[in-house]
Every structure is written in structure tokens, then in C-alpha cells.
Motif scaffolding. Structure first.
Motif, PDB file in Angstrom:
ATOM      1  N   GLU A 534       0.831  -1.190   0.000  1.00  0.00           N
ATOM      2  CA  GLU A 534       0.000   0.000   0.000  1.00  0.00           C
ATOM      3  C   GLU A 534       0.872   1.250   0.000  1.00  0.00           C
ATOM      4  O   GLU A 534       1.852   1.351   0.744  1.00  0.00           O
ATOM      5  N   ASN A 535       0.518   2.191  -0.834  1.00  0.00           N
ATOM      6  CA  ASN A 535       1.242   3.456  -0.909  1.00  0.00           C
ATOM      7  C   ASN A 535       0.747   4.381   0.201  1.00  0.00           C
ATOM      8  O   ASN A 535      -0.387   4.842   0.184  1.00  0.00           O
ATOM      9  N   VAL A 536       1.636   4.614   1.177  1.00  0.00           N
ATOM     10  CA  VAL A 536       1.223   5.426   2.327  1.00  0.00           C
ATOM     11  C   VAL A 536       1.059   6.888   1.951  1.00  0.00           C
ATOM     12  O   VAL A 536       0.505   7.682   2.721  1.00  0.00           O
ATOM     13  N   TYR A 537       1.556   7.287   0.784  1.00  0.00           N
ATOM     14  CA  TYR A 537       1.455   8.684   0.372  1.00  0.00           C
ATOM     15  C   TYR A 537       0.251   8.940  -0.542  1.00  0.00           C
ATOM     16  O   TYR A 537       0.027  10.061  -0.980  1.00  0.00           O
ATOM     17  N   ALA A 538      -0.496   7.873  -0.867  1.00  0.00           N
ATOM     18  CA  ALA A 538      -1.634   8.043  -1.767  1.00  0.00           C
ATOM     19  C   ALA A 538      -2.761   8.808  -1.059  1.00  0.00           C
ATOM     20  O   ALA A 538      -2.905   8.763   0.168  1.00  0.00           O
ATOM     21  N   THR A 539      -3.561   9.516  -1.862  1.00  0.00           N
ATOM     22  CA  THR A 539      -4.690  10.268  -1.316  1.00  0.00           C
ATOM     23  C   THR A 539      -5.768   9.307  -0.835  1.00  0.00           C
ATOM     24  O   THR A 539      -6.177   8.393  -1.552  1.00  0.00           O
ATOM     25  N   ARG A 540      -6.214   9.494   0.379  1.00  0.00           N
ATOM     26  CA  ARG A 540      -7.228   8.612   0.958  1.00  0.00           C
ATOM     27  C   ARG A 540      -8.609   9.265   0.872  1.00  0.00           C
ATOM     28  O   ARG A 540      -8.737  10.479   0.679  1.00  0.00           O
ATOM     29  N   ASN A 541      -9.619   8.422   1.027  1.00  0.00           N
ATOM     30  CA  ASN A 541     -10.985   8.925   1.007  1.00  0.00           C
ATOM     31  C   ASN A 541     -11.234   9.814   2.219  1.00  0.00           C
ATOM     32  O   ASN A 541     -10.658   9.602   3.296  1.00  0.00           O
ATOM     33  N   GLU A 542     -12.081  10.794   2.029  1.00  0.00           N
ATOM     34  CA  GLU A 542     -12.398  11.702   3.113  1.00  0.00           C
ATOM     35  C   GLU A 542     -13.134  10.954   4.215  1.00  0.00           C
ATOM     36  O   GLU A 542     -14.026  10.152   3.963  1.00  0.00           O
ATOM     37  N   ILE A 543     -12.708  11.212   5.447  1.00  0.00           N
ATOM     38  CA  ILE A 543     -13.328  10.564   6.598  1.00  0.00           C
ATOM     39  C   ILE A 543     -14.540  11.388   7.028  1.00  0.00           C
ATOM     40  O   ILE A 543     -14.425  12.584   7.308  1.00  0.00           O
TER      41      ILE A 543
END
Length: 658
Positions: A534-543
Motif C-alpha cells: 500500500e502506498n502510504v502517500y496516496a490520497t485517501r478517502n475523506e473521513i
């Protein structure tokens, strides 16, 4: 000259911490001071005196003189008089002291005056006398010495007033400056003895205060708000009082002061700027001017033989040359093995402040070197200081060989060789093979094979990358056998094309480089492929978070009604007391005492509860107090009730008998 040189080196040199840079913020400080708009005589004093210390003067002399004259006419306090006298005398607008000023200065009551005010009065009076604006005999101020003698604390420092518990270096410096002004007066034997005590205390105070961590002086470099004022006051007083200031040079105190103030030039605090400028002036013009030893260049490349000339600049704090100075290289030592490369050499004079020698005549290898530099001014003892230089070199790699071997029988199946400016092209290999890498690193200065700190081969793919260190061999070459299985582990066994690069790096080479050698295709069995991490720098979904909905509350009417119902008993109690009346009867004798103690302990209980409610006590402190007060309240309550009951029974028996 040779004989003189040998004699000089035979003298035991003193180790110093000469500053390594000159004072270069003079123009900035002058501009700040000239633009500053002072609002009172103290600020005018700081501006005028600081500019005078920096060999400059304010732009608005007339307004400063007017304020000084007005202050002297009012003569409200000794500090204002001192500031106004020095401003007017420095700007050349001083007049004869008026009656108020003369009365304040000459009618002192030393025992009722603080040490700071005694300094203000003495310094102002002697300044006026020196400029022939006030006439008096110096012996009029000599009783001050007896008062100062009574204010010496146990450690030798001087207190501001006799009531204080301990003295400070700042007030000690003021006392020493007063003593220096009175030194030539007609003194009694006791007053002369006080001067001797002050002179002896200076050395003890230096030993006591310069090694602490309390920010009292300059050595600890901590965040001390009084460092400049304290240091300037003490050193100025010591220099003015002492005939022999060797203690400051032997202990490298002035060098430490110079190094500290050069690193901590103040710009925001006007008072600190004044004390800073006075210290700078003191270092340059007084008995022991500070020497700055600096190296314009501290990194030298062994590849360029012409760059081995090391220049040593010897100046004062302002960068001005020092007359009649000689510079020696006492010793040059390698940091790596403590080997001595040079010793006992006099440097050539290039100019009145630059001295040089060729360090590369000793053919030093790359690394750090400590230079013990000796400086001799006139016929004084050689003073030593240490500077560090760095020798670097350039390296090159003639060629890189990569052989592809069968992992089973070590048979070479492919051979690739690459030279600078070229690539070996594209080749393929698989999981069952190994790569044998071989190359050598040559020092361009010595033309010998050398070792570097980092020699790494890197494989860079589209999504993965792996780097592997190449081992240094006994024959001074680099060689490693890399199993593709091991390479694949770092590459997550992802098949594909990878760029191959050689990385050469070292802190002591000036041409570290990354050499792109070519491209290799790795083929790994599909079942070994590791899932992409998993790319820890990738943009994640809004919480999206829903906070707890507040509990439903009753209406305002219900709340107010409930509050009113709670208060009804209290209102009923108040009305009853007003109707019936309050009658408090305490029993006599011990019963009265028990009743008072009971009420006091009940009050203590409520006080403890209040302290806990308002946050003054924590739970444990509250319980501790209640464990003490609670049993006492029960005891005194019981005794009070018992005494009241006994009194009531006695009255009842008396009624029966009647």
C-alpha cells in the motif's frame, strides 16, 4: 631568524580559544541606532554611548542635548543625572553643574544609597570633574568604599543594599568601577585594604561564576537576559581596577567573551546593544585586545596541487591588522590516526594580516586535520588556538565488469564491460542466475587504488528499487557476487526492465557521482511475485464522522420550575427563622470551648469541600484533610452536646429542688 624562531617555540605556549570570525554587524547596528527615536534620557544615553563606542554619532544632536539639559535642571534622581551628564559630555553640549546636580552628587548618604546609585553618582561626579564642570576633592567620595566593604557577601560578590542576602556580578562590577575612580584618592588604611580585597575577589568570582549553568555570565551560552550587562559591568570594573589583567588572558576569558558576543549580536534590546558595543570597544582598545584567527578556506582538494596554500588571517575584532605579529604552525595532526604531518613552522607573511603555508608539500591523504596555530604579538608568549581543515580528492572508475553466472555450476553465460561515457546496452537474466560485479576506484591525486565510503549498485524499476553494497577486496578492488534470488527479494519479484546504476560517494571526495551503466531485464517465477504494498502517500478517502447527538433536554420552563422547587425549602427555612427568631445559647465552661471548636471544625470541613470544588485541592489532598478534620468535628460535637446536656440536667435538678 632561525635562532629566534627556535627560542619562540621553546616557550611554553598557552592554549586559547581565539574567535574565528570578525565583527561585521557594525553598520547594521549604527543604522538601527540612528533611526531609533528615544523617548527618555535613559534611551538617549544608550543610543549616544553605543554610537560613540561604534565610532559614530547620532543625527539629531540638538534634541538629545535639549533633553539632557532639561533632565539636569530637574535633577530628579541619580540615574537620570548620570545618563544626562554622559550624554551632554559625549555630544559636547555640557555646562557647569547646576546647584541641584551638585547637591545631589556631593551630599550623598552612602549607607542609605544602593550600590547602583552610588555608581551613578560617583561616575557622574568624576566625569564632570574630568571635564572641569564640577569641582570637589576626591576624598569626599572615599567613605563609599567603607559602605561597599560592608556589602561584600560570603562569595566575594557585592550586594546592591546591605539588606540583600547575596551579591551579583553586575553590582560587583559597579563597585569595582567606583573603587577604580577612588584608587588615586587620599584613602585611609582600611579603605586601601578594601581595594586589595576587591582585587583579590576578582579572581575568585571568575572561578565561581564562569563555569555555572545559571546564565550569570557568558560561558554557558544559555538564554540569560542579563548576560551582556553583567559581563560588561564586571569586565569593565576588573580592567579599571586591576593593574595586572593576566588572569583574563591565562584563563581565555576574553576570548570566550569575544566568541560569545560575536555569535549573539543583539538587535532588539537597546540596553543590550549599548553593553554589547561597550564590550566590543573594550576588546579592541583596552589592555588585552582580542585576536581573531580565521581561515577563509577550510576545504582543499589534493587533486589541484595549486590549491594547497592555506591562508591564515590574524586581525582584531573589527578585521584590522595587528602590528608586529608572527604566526606559527605548531602542529598539524590527522584526525584519523593522530599522525603529525607538520610541526614547528613559521608561516610566510603575505600581507599585514594574512599568513600562508603550502599544506600539500607533506602529501597528506584525504581527511580532517587539526592545525595548532601559534600567534605571537611582539615579544609576548606564543598563544595557541586550534582550527580544522578538510582535505578532499577526486576519484575515477576506469571500467565496470558484469558477468552473468549460472547459479548451479557458476558458468559464465554473459559478460558485459562498460567504460565512462558508455552503456553496456540491454541484457536479460532470470531467477536462476547470479551477477558478478567487478571494478576499481582510483585516487586521481595519488594515482593509487583507494577505498570510498559508499560503493553501491542500484536497480531501479517502474515501481520498485533495490540497492546493494559492493565489497572492498584485499587487492583494493571492489567485487560482489549478487544472486538474482536475493535481488528479487528487494524488488518484490516483479519481472521487468531495471536501470542499473553505480553510486560512488564519500565525504572526502569532491566528485561523488551516479553512473548509469545500462538496463537489465529480470524474469521471476509468477508465483513469487509479492503483492504491491500500500502506498502510504496516496490520497485517501475523506473521513466522514457523525458526532454523538446531544441528549434531549427539558424545556426552559420545566428547568426553571424545578430550580424554584429546589429553592422552596431554603425560602421556608429563612421565613421560619425570621418568624421564630434565632437563639443560640452556648454552655458555659468547657462546653463553650467545645462548641467553638466544633463550629471551627465544621467550617474546616466546608473549607476543604470548597477548596476541592474550586480546584485548589485534588482528591487525595481533600481526603487527607478530611481524615484529620472529620474525627475532630465528631469528637468536639459529642463533647459540646454532652456539656449542653449536663447543663440542662443540672438546671432541671435545680428546678426540682426549689
Amino acid at each position: 631568524q632561525i635562532y629566534f624562531f627556535i627560542v619562540c617555540l621553546s616557550i611554553v605556549g598557552l592554549s586559547y580559544g581565539f574567535p574565528s570570525s570578525t565583527f561585521t554587524q557594525g553598520n547594521s547596528l549604527r543604522n538601527i541606532l540612528k533611526e531609533y527615536q528615544p523617548i527618555n534620557i535613559e534611551e538617549v544615553f544608550y543610543v549616544v554611548q553605543a554610537l560613540d563606542n561604534l565610532s559614530s554619532e547620532p543625527s539629531s544632536k540638538s534634541s538629545h542635548c535639549d533633553l539632557a539639559t532639561q533632565t539636569l535642571n530637574e535633577a530628579s534622581d541619580l540615574a537620570s543625572i548620570y545618563h544626562a551628564v554622559y550624554v551632554s559630555e559625549t555630544l559636547g553640549c555640557a555646562k557647569n553643574a547646576n546647584q541641584k546636580v551638585a547637591g545631589k552628587l556631593l551630599n550623598l548618604k552612602p549607607e542609605l544609597t544602593s550600590t547602583e546609585d552610588l555608581f551613578y553618582a560617583t561616575a557622574a561626579a568624576f566625569k564632570l570633574k574630568d571635564k572641569k564642570h564640577l569641582s570637589f576633592t576626591s576624598s569626599q567620595f572615599s567613605p563609599i568604599l567603607s559602605v561597599l566593604s560592608d556589602r561584600v557577601s560570603v562569595d566575594g560578590s557585592v550586594k546592591d543594599t546591605a539588606d540583600e542576602r547575596s551579591g551579583t556580578l553586575y553590582h560587583s562590577g559597579l563597585a569595582f568601577q567606583i573603587a577604580a575612580l577612588l584608587k588615586s584618592s587620599d584613602l585611609t588604611q582600611d579603605q586601601k585594604f578594601t581595594l586589595e580585597i576587591f582585587e583579590e575577589n576578582i579572581e575568585g568570582l571568575l572561578e565561581l561564576y564562569t563555569e555555572t549553568e545559571e546564565g550569570l555570565m557568558y560561558i554557558d551560552n544559555s538564554d540569560s537576559r542579563t548576560a551582556f550587562r553583567t559581563t560588561e559591568s564586571f569586565i569593565t570594573g576588573s580592567f579599571e581596577l586591576l593593574d595586572d589583567t593576566d588572569i583574563f588572558t591565562e584563563e581565555s576569558i576574553l576570548e570566550n567573551v569575544a566568541e560569545h558576543i560575536l555569535l549573539n549580536c543583539p538587535f532588539s534590546n537597546l540596553r543590550d546593544v549599548y553593553h554589547f558595543s561597550k564590550l566590543i570597544n573594550l576588546m579592541i582598545k583596552e589592555k588585552e585586545p582580542s585576536i581573531v584567527v580565521s581561515l577563509p578556506n577550510t576545504t582543499f582538494s589534493a587533486t589541484d596541487k595549486s590549491s594547497g596554500n592555506i591562508a591564515v588571517l590574524v586581525t582584531d575584532l573589527l578585521g584590522n591588522p595587528i602590528s608586529n605579529v608572527k604566526v606559527f604552525l605548531m602542529k598539524a595532526t590527522s584526525f584519523a590516526d593522530d599522525s603529525v604531518v607538520y610541526s614547528n613552522q613559521q608561516l610566510n607573511s603575505v600581507s599585514n594580516k594574512e599568513f600562508s603555508f603550502n599544506f600539500f608539500t607533506g602529501k597528506p591523504s584525504q581527511g580532517y586535520y587539526f592545525l595548532d596555530i601559534g600567534v605571537q604579538v611582539g615579544g609576548d608568549t606564543i598563544k595557541q588556538t586550534t582550527r580544522t581543515i578538510k582535505v578532499v580528492t577526486s576519484v575515477s572508475v576506469a571500467s565496470v565488469s558484469i558477468d552473468v553466472l549460472d547459479s548451479a555450476d557458476k558458468e559464465v553465460t554473459q559478460s558485459h564491460n562498460v567504460v565512462p561515457g558508455k552503456k553496456f546496452g540491454h541484457f536479460k537474466t532470470s531467477y536462476f542466475y547470479s551477477l558478478n560485479l567487478h571494478f576499481s576506484v582510483k585516487d586521481d591525486a595519488s594515482k593509487q587504488l583507494t577505498r570510498v565510503q559508499q560503493a553501491t549498485i542500484r536497480f531501479s524499476g517502474r515501481t520498485t528499487e533495490g540497492s546493494f553494497a559492493i565489497e572492498f577486496q584485499e587487492d583494493s578492488s571492489y567485487k560482489s557476487l549478487l544472486d538474482v534470488k536475493e535481488i528479487g527479494r528487494d524488488l518484490w519479484y516483479i519481472s521487468g526492465d531495471y536501470d542499473v546504476s553505480l553510486i560512488i560517494g564519500d565525504p572526502f571526495i569532491d566528485n561523488s557521482f551516479v553512473w548509469e551503466l545500462g538496463t537489465v531485464t529480470f524474469n521471476f517465477p509468477p508465483y513469487l511475485k509479492v503483492a504491491e504494498q500500500e502506498n502510504v502517500y496516496a490520497t485517501r478517502n475523506e473521513i466522514e464522522h457523525t458526532f454523538r447527538v446531544p441528549d434531549k433536554r427539558p424545556s426552559e420552563t420545566v428547568s426553571l420550575g424545578f430550580s424554584a422547587g429546589v429553592l422552596v425549602p431554603s425560602v421556608f427555612l429563612l421565613i421560619s427563622l425570621l418568624t421564630i427568631g434565632i437563639s443560640i445559647k452556648f454552655p458555659s465552661g468547657l462546653g463553650f470551648i467545645y462548641s467553638l471548636l466544633f463550629l471551627a471544625t465544621i467550617g474546616g470541613v466546608f473549607f476543604t469541600y470548597s477548596g476541592f470544588w474550586f480546584g485548589h485541592f485534588n482528591m487525595f489532598e481533600t481526603l487527607g484533610k478530611l481524615l484529620f478534620v472529620g474525627p475532630l468535628s465528631f469528637l468536639f460535637g459529642y463533647l459540646a452536646l454532652k456539656a449542653k446536656s449536663n447543663t440542662r440536667l443540672a438546671e432541671h435538678e435545680k428546678v426540682k429542688q426549689e
